[in-house]
Design a protein around this motif. Sequence first.
Motif: not given
Length: 270
Positions: A56-58, A146-154, A163-166, A169-171
Motif C-alpha cells: 500500500a505504501h512506500p 507480466h504473467s506472474f505465477n505468485m502474488v503475495l500481499t497482506f 485500512a489500506n493494507h486490509i 487483501y479484500k481486493a
Amino acid sequence: MSIYLAVFILLSYLIWIKCIFHRHRRTLLKSLKRVTNISSCTEPNGADVTALIVTAHPDDECMFFAPTIIRLVELKASVHLLCLSEGNYYNQGAQRKQELLNSCAVLGIPASRVTITDHKKLPDDPKAEWSVSLVSSLIVKHIRAHSFNMVLTFDGRGVSSHANHIAIYKAVRHLASTGQVPNDCCLLSLVTVGLLRKYISLLELPLSWLLPSCLCCIIGSKGYKQAKAAMLCHRTQLLWFRYLYVAFSRYMYVNTFRVIPQGPKNLKIY
C-alpha cells in the motif's frame, strides 16, 4: 541451579534456530514448487518463480516483506513490486517515491520492476476506504501484463490493522473468489501474528517454523542487515518507534504465508 538451567535452555534454543537456518533453503525451494505448481521434473529452482509483492505504501516492502524479497532474489526469482500509493499523507509523495526505489535497489528489485500507483481515489490515509473494485482492477491488470505465477500481499488483518493494507487483501480475495486470476498464479497472504509474537524478534522463529504455513521465508544476520539498510532508505519515516520496530519485529526476520483459495474459473450461469 536455575541460572544454569536458563542458560542451557537459551543455548538449546539458539542451536535449534541455527538448525532451522541450515535446513531452510531446501524447504523453501520445495514450498515454492508446491504453491506455484511448477511442473519441472528437475530439482526445484527459484528461477522458475515470477513473483509480485503488492503493498500500500512506500516502506511496506521492507517493514513487512523484506525476508521474502531477499530470499526470492537470492534464489534468482523474478521479483516485482506494485505499490498502490506514493505515501503522500504528509505531502511527501515525491520524496517517498524515491525512497521506495532506493529501498528496492537495496533489497534487489531493480527500478524497472517497481510500479508505483498515484491514483486520487487511493490516498495514503488510514481513514480512507479504498475501492475494492478499483484495487482489484489494478492488480489483475498487472498480473496479466507480466504473467506472474505468485502474488503475495497482506492478510485480512494487514499486520498493523492499517485500512489500506486490509483493502488490498479484500481486493485480492475478491479476484480469487471470482476466478479472475490465471490458473497458474497462486495468491498468498502474509500472516498477521499477535503483539507478543510480533515483537520478540528472532526468538519467534521456531514458532513460525513449527506452525503450519504454505510458505515460510527466513533470513539470518546478513539478510537482517540488508533489510535494515533498506528501511534506512526511508528517511522521512524514521521516527523513534520505527527504530524500535526494526530492532524487535519478527517481520524483519521471518514471513509466513497462507494460500488465498481461488474460486472456479470461467463460471457460467444458465
